[in-house]
Write a protein that holds these residues in place. Structure first.
Motif, mmCIF file in Angstrom:
data_model
loop_
_atom_site.group_PDB
_atom_site.id
_atom_site.type_symbol
_atom_site.label_atom_id
_atom_site.label_comp_id
_atom_site.label_asym_id
_atom_site.label_seq_id
_atom_site.Cartn_x
_atom_site.Cartn_y
_atom_site.Cartn_z
ATOM 1 N N ALA A 216 0.844 -1.201 0.000
ATOM 2 C CA ALA A 216 0.000 0.000 0.000
ATOM 3 C C ALA A 216 0.871 1.240 0.000
ATOM 4 O O ALA A 216 2.064 1.190 0.316
ATOM 5 N N GLY A 217 0.251 2.362 -0.331
ATOM 6 C CA GLY A 217 0.956 3.629 -0.329
ATOM 7 C C GLY A 217 1.025 4.245 1.054
ATOM 8 O O GLY A 217 0.635 3.637 2.049
ATOM 9 N N VAL A 269 5.446 -5.608 5.451
ATOM 10 C CA VAL A 269 5.259 -4.849 4.224
ATOM 11 C C VAL A 269 5.908 -5.623 3.079
ATOM 12 O O VAL A 269 7.010 -6.167 3.221
ATOM 13 N N VAL A 270 5.229 -5.690 1.947
ATOM 14 C CA VAL A 270 5.762 -6.387 0.777
ATOM 15 C C VAL A 270 7.069 -5.731 0.332
ATOM 16 O O VAL A 270 7.168 -4.498 0.252
ATOM 17 N N ALA A 275 8.824 -13.432 -2.411
ATOM 18 C CA ALA A 275 8.753 -14.821 -2.883
ATOM 19 C C ALA A 275 9.422 -15.781 -1.898
ATOM 20 O O ALA A 275 8.868 -16.840 -1.576
ATOM 21 N N SER A 276 10.597 -15.412 -1.408
ATOM 22 C CA SER A 276 11.290 -16.297 -0.465
ATOM 23 C C SER A 276 10.535 -16.399 0.852
ATOM 24 O O SER A 276 10.509 -17.462 1.484
ATOM 25 N N ARG A 303 5.351 -3.444 -7.685
ATOM 26 C CA ARG A 303 4.983 -4.120 -8.933
ATOM 27 C C ARG A 303 5.844 -5.357 -9.193
ATOM 28 O O ARG A 303 5.328 -6.427 -9.522
ATOM 29 N N ALA A 304 7.150 -5.233 -9.046
ATOM 30 C CA ALA A 304 8.040 -6.358 -9.349
ATOM 31 C C ALA A 304 7.784 -7.562 -8.441
ATOM 32 O O ALA A 304 7.607 -8.685 -8.933
ATOM 33 N N PRO A 305 7.768 -7.411 -7.110
ATOM 34 C CA PRO A 305 7.526 -8.605 -6.283
ATOM 35 C C PRO A 305 6.126 -9.196 -6.463
ATOM 36 O O PRO A 305 5.954 -10.413 -6.382
ATOM 37 N N LEU A 306 5.111 -8.350 -6.733
ATOM 38 C CA LEU A 306 3.768 -8.880 -6.954
ATOM 39 C C LEU A 306 3.687 -9.619 -8.285
ATOM 40 O O LEU A 306 3.034 -10.671 -8.387
ATOM 41 N N SER A 307 4.342 -9.098 -9.313
ATOM 42 C CA SER A 307 4.384 -9.800 -10.601
ATOM 43 C C SER A 307 5.142 -11.117 -10.473
ATOM 44 O O SER A 307 4.774 -12.132 -11.083
#
Length: 431
Positions: A216-217, A269-270, A275-276, A303-307
């Motif tokens: 989230a922002g 927080v993401v 992934a790990s 964006r990158a970790p969610l993709s």
């Protein structure tokens, strides 16, 4: 022991409650500042918090033992995760022994062990905790119902009120009494009074712990194209998509739902290690849930970790995207076009009634049910391949009384006034 080697207080807490150390750190700093305001100079007897005083390569068990054996008071941040922590139990038992030793020597019952409601305790609580008084009327009902961590997020007035009383209790214990110290306290040899840490939960469940991840922002760095600040706070963990919130943040609301399902939870927080962390959670028989702000999902750093999550197979991880019908900005189809590009693979199963681990446009009315379903489905999948947990040796623990707390307000008091919000349609329900 020289005076400067005695910590003014020892902060005992479970790291699972706050893996990013946002709220524990703030509480520690606020408590030290409040003690200073009361005229207590802690600089010569610096309070102990492990992340500040444990240097790289230190013998952490030996140092924790020394600090528990010499601190003047112990502040315990009690939560469901706390009572499942082996070393929190050891810290509690070792310090309680010092309090009991002092009582035997002086016939004075000094309240130097100070348990606090960090997150609401539900279900059975170890007797060694439930015998202590957690609550003073001046602290307010919100403190017991929501816990300090929640008050920090959403009710500054109630938090400050509770903090002042906590500081006075610490000042009383640490300033007036000197507990007998333990020169070489071996925590490894201390038996925790909290039963069955790390044991598989009953009724066929896995570890009974759910890992929450928030993307989230924040108010000072709104996602691109976002104009409305009221949905954001100082950090991603302060995101409030259902504004104005009754539960201070969506992360807190999620934890309340998970507690009602009789699980513990942690919040992170993401980041690029998502992934790990999801793989680690699965190895530990723990389901995961991603709470995703669609505005923030479209750009860095999410964006990158969610993709990456979308491209991999994470069968026990759910994704939930909250949405408030009054948020007119989020009705823009372009927003959801972008989100669909982030979740190319999983988008096909969005809101599938037979596969409940990818939910978008979840309104306030349905958030609790959708999340509870998500956790149930993930747990069921885990149990198909769960790693068994061996019970510890020894006799079974005796029955434990629960902690009596004021009744929770009925659902009507926690949500918006009666009345169903306008239905929200999926802009891609024709796909």
């Amino acid at each position: 022991m020289p005076l400067e080697r005695e910590s003014y207080f020892f902060l005992s807490y479970a790291r699972q409650d706050d893996r990013d150390d946002v709220f524990v750190s703030r509480f520690y700093e606020d408590l030290v500042a409040e003690l200073d305001r009361l005229g207590e100079d802690c600089s010569r007897q610096k309070p102990f918090r492990d992340v500040e005083r444990l240097a790289l390569g230190a013998d952490w068990e030996r140092m924790l033992g020394r600090e528990v054996g010499h601190c003047r008071a112990m502040v315990a941040l009690c939560s469901p995760a706390y009572v499942h922590s082996l070393y929190c139990g050891k810290e509690w038992a070792a310090f309680q022994a010092r309090v009991e030793d002092y009582r035997e020597r002086t016939d004075i019952d000094v309240r130097a062990l100070i348990p606090l409601v960090w997150a609401p305790l539900r279900g059975p609580v170890p007797e060694v905790i439930s015998r202590y008084q957690f609550f003073e009327p001046e602290m307010g009902r919100e403190y017991v119902e929501q816990g300090l961590m929640s008050l920090m997020r959403g009710d500054p007035t109630a938090y400050r009120r509770a903090l002042r009383l906590i500081a006075k209790r610490v000042q009383y214990a640490a300033g007036l009494f000197r507990l007998p110290t333990v020169k070489e306290l071996d925590l490894g040899a201390v038996r925790s009074p909290f039963p069955a840490q790390g044991v598989m939960a009953p009724t066929g469940r896995s570890t009974g712990h759910v890992r929450l991840f928030v993307a989230a922002g924040a108010a000072d760095a709104l996602p691109a194209g976002r104009l409305r600040h009221e949905y954001y706070g100082r950090s991603p963990l302060d995101w409030t998509p259902y504004h104005p919130p009754v539960h201070p943040t969506v992360a807190h609301r999620a934890q309340r739902v998970i507690l009602e399902e009789e699980y513990t939870s942690s919040i992170e927080v993401v980041d690029d290690t998502l992934a790990s962390k999801l793989d680690e959670a699965m190895r530990e028989n723990q389901p995961s849930v991603l709470l995703v702000d669609p505005w923030a999902a479209r750009e860095a750093p999410y964006r990158a970790p969610l993709s990456d999550y979308d491209r991999q197979n994470h069968p026990v991880t759910g994704v939930l995207m909250p949405f408030h019908p009054s948020d007119d900005e989020s009705g823009d189809g372009g927003l959801w076009d972008d989100v669909r590009q982030v979740f190319r693979r999983n988008w096909m199963r969005r809101n599938d009634p037979y596969d409940r681990l990818f939910r978008v446009l979840v309104d306030k009315e349905h958030f609790d049910d959708r999340l509870a379903e998500m956790v149930t489905v993930a747990q069921s999948r885990l149990m198909e391949n769960a790693v068994p947990r061996r019970l510890p040796s020894g006799p079974p623990a005796p029955p434990m009384p629960g902690l009596n707390v004021p009744a929770q307000p009925p659902p009507g008091d926690r949500d918006d006034p009666p009345g169903r919000p306008p239905s929200v349609e999926d802009p891609y329900d024709d796909d």
